[in-house]
Enzyme design. Structure first.
Site, PDB file in Angstrom:
ATOM      1  CB  CYS A  69     -11.936 -43.676 146.469  1.00 45.98           C
ATOM      2  SG  CYS A  69     -13.018 -43.711 147.910  1.00 45.98           S
TER       3      CYS A  69
ATOM      4  CB  CYS B  96     -13.583 -45.201 140.265  1.00 48.53           C
ATOM      5  SG  CYS B  96     -14.662 -46.646 140.355  1.00 48.53           S
ATOM      6  CG  HIS B  97     -12.485 -41.176 141.518  1.00 44.07           C
ATOM      7  ND1 HIS B  97     -13.283 -40.478 140.640  1.00 44.07           N
ATOM      8  CD2 HIS B  97     -13.324 -41.746 142.423  1.00 44.07           C
ATOM      9  CE1 HIS B  97     -14.560 -40.606 141.002  1.00 44.07           C
ATOM     10  NE2 HIS B  97     -14.614 -41.372 142.074  1.00 44.07           N
TER      11      HIS B  97
ATOM     12  CB  CYS C  68     -18.846 -42.806 145.336  1.00 45.29           C
ATOM     13  SG  CYS C  68     -18.789 -41.647 143.951  1.00 45.29           S
TER      14      CYS C  68
ATOM     15  CB  CYS D 175     -27.343 -16.128 157.052  1.00 51.07           C
ATOM     16  SG  CYS D 175     -28.059 -17.762 157.296  1.00 51.07           S
TER      17      CYS D 175
ATOM     18  CB  CYS E 163     -24.308 -12.058 161.346  1.00 48.52           C
ATOM     19  SG  CYS E 163     -25.019 -12.115 163.003  1.00 48.52           S
ATOM     20  CG  HIS E 164     -22.392 -14.124 158.064  1.00 48.48           C
ATOM     21  ND1 HIS E 164     -21.225 -14.187 158.791  1.00 48.48           N
ATOM     22  CD2 HIS E 164     -23.220 -15.071 158.587  1.00 48.48           C
ATOM     23  CE1 HIS E 164     -21.326 -15.150 159.699  1.00 48.48           C
ATOM     24  NE2 HIS E 164     -22.529 -15.688 159.604  1.00 48.48           N
TER      25      HIS E 164
ATOM     26  CB  CYS F 238     -25.201 -20.114 162.368  1.00 45.37           C
ATOM     27  SG  CYS F 238     -23.493 -19.571 162.263  1.00 45.37           S
TER      28      CYS F 238
END
Length: 259
Positions: A74, A77-78, A112, A175, A178-179, A220
């Site tokens: 990796c 390239c980076h 990648c 979801c 609850c949230h 969940c």
């Protein structure tokens, strides 16, 4: 979720005010960190005590290891992750022009691997994929989440929001119930948070391991007695995208620690 948890959820919802599915105002949004006990916060805050850092260290090693038929790492390239990857994780899921849809960070890493390194993709929830994801995401720690700003992502954010609001499963819950509607209450002894994905992949004490956001979402969905989507399914990526859009402006915490 065990039977006791199901009973507790039912009791909570029966005694709660009518569920309005009203989204939390931006100014009132809080990280799951703020709901934790001080001893758990202390574990996250100390890199020498945070078990998630073990995956980050493994990820750094993998980042610099040449692999695949291309014999590339990796880093080839980076280059320096402190600059090349700074802020990258805060923008995922991101739109992939070739696929014509959003991909999350795990999928980008595997794209990648197959495209640049000519290596086999890493399985979801494998130690190596979690380690690489945690290492990349850790480079954005402390930076504000900046996901879902690309106009091409708008229809996918909308789909993710629809899924967030959708009641499903034997418990007929979404979801949002609850949230959005019941955050800061407790369910089976645990705090109900606002569901902002600020620290993934994160270490959960109950898992005794690092895990991805999709692992948490699937748990969940299983908890409301619905059929979970497969890892990498477009629906889960769209839900991730919507959740990251909700958390826009909040700081990245990877690797976070949660109960």
């Amino acid at each position: 979720m065990k039977c006791a948890g199901t009973i507790a959820m039912a009791a909570l919802l029966l005694t709660a005010p009518a569920l309005s599915a009203t989204e939390i105002p931006q100014a009132e949004r809080r990280s799951g960190y703020s709901f934790m006990a001080s001893d758990t916060q202390a574990i996250q805050d100390d890199d020498t005590a945070n078990p998630g850092m073990l995956w980050v260290l493994d990820g750094e090693k993998l980042w610099n290891t040449k692999t695949g038929a291309a014999g590339k790492a990796c880093a080839d390239c980076h280059n320096d992750t402190r600059t090349g990857m700074k802020g990258a994780a805060a923008r995922y899921p991101a739109f992939d022009k070739t696929l014509g849809r959003p991909v999350n960070l795990e999928q980008r890493i595997n794209l990648c691997r197959t495209g640049q390194q000519q290596a086999t993709p890493l399985p979801y929830e494998s130690r190596d994929l979690l380690a690489l994801t945690a290492f990349v995401a850790q480079q954005s720690r402390g930076l504000p989440i900046d996901a879902a700003t690309d106009p091409q992502l708008e229809p996918f954010v909308a789909k993710g929001r629809e899924l967030f609001m959708l009641r499903q499963g034997q418990l007929n819950l979404g979801c949002t119930n609850c949230h959005d509607d019941n955050w800061d209450k407790r369910l089976a002894g645990s705090a109900i948070t606002q569901g902002h994905p600020t620290g993934y992949p994160l270490y959960r004490l109950v898992w005794q391991s690092l895990g991805s956001l999709q692992r948490r979402l699937r748990a969940c969905i299983t908890g409301i007695r619905a059929q979970p989507y497969d890892y990498g399914a477009p629906e889960l990526v769209e839900l991730e995208l919507y959740l990251m859009s909700r958390a826009r402006g909040m700081p990245m915490e990877t690797p976070a620690v949660r109960p």
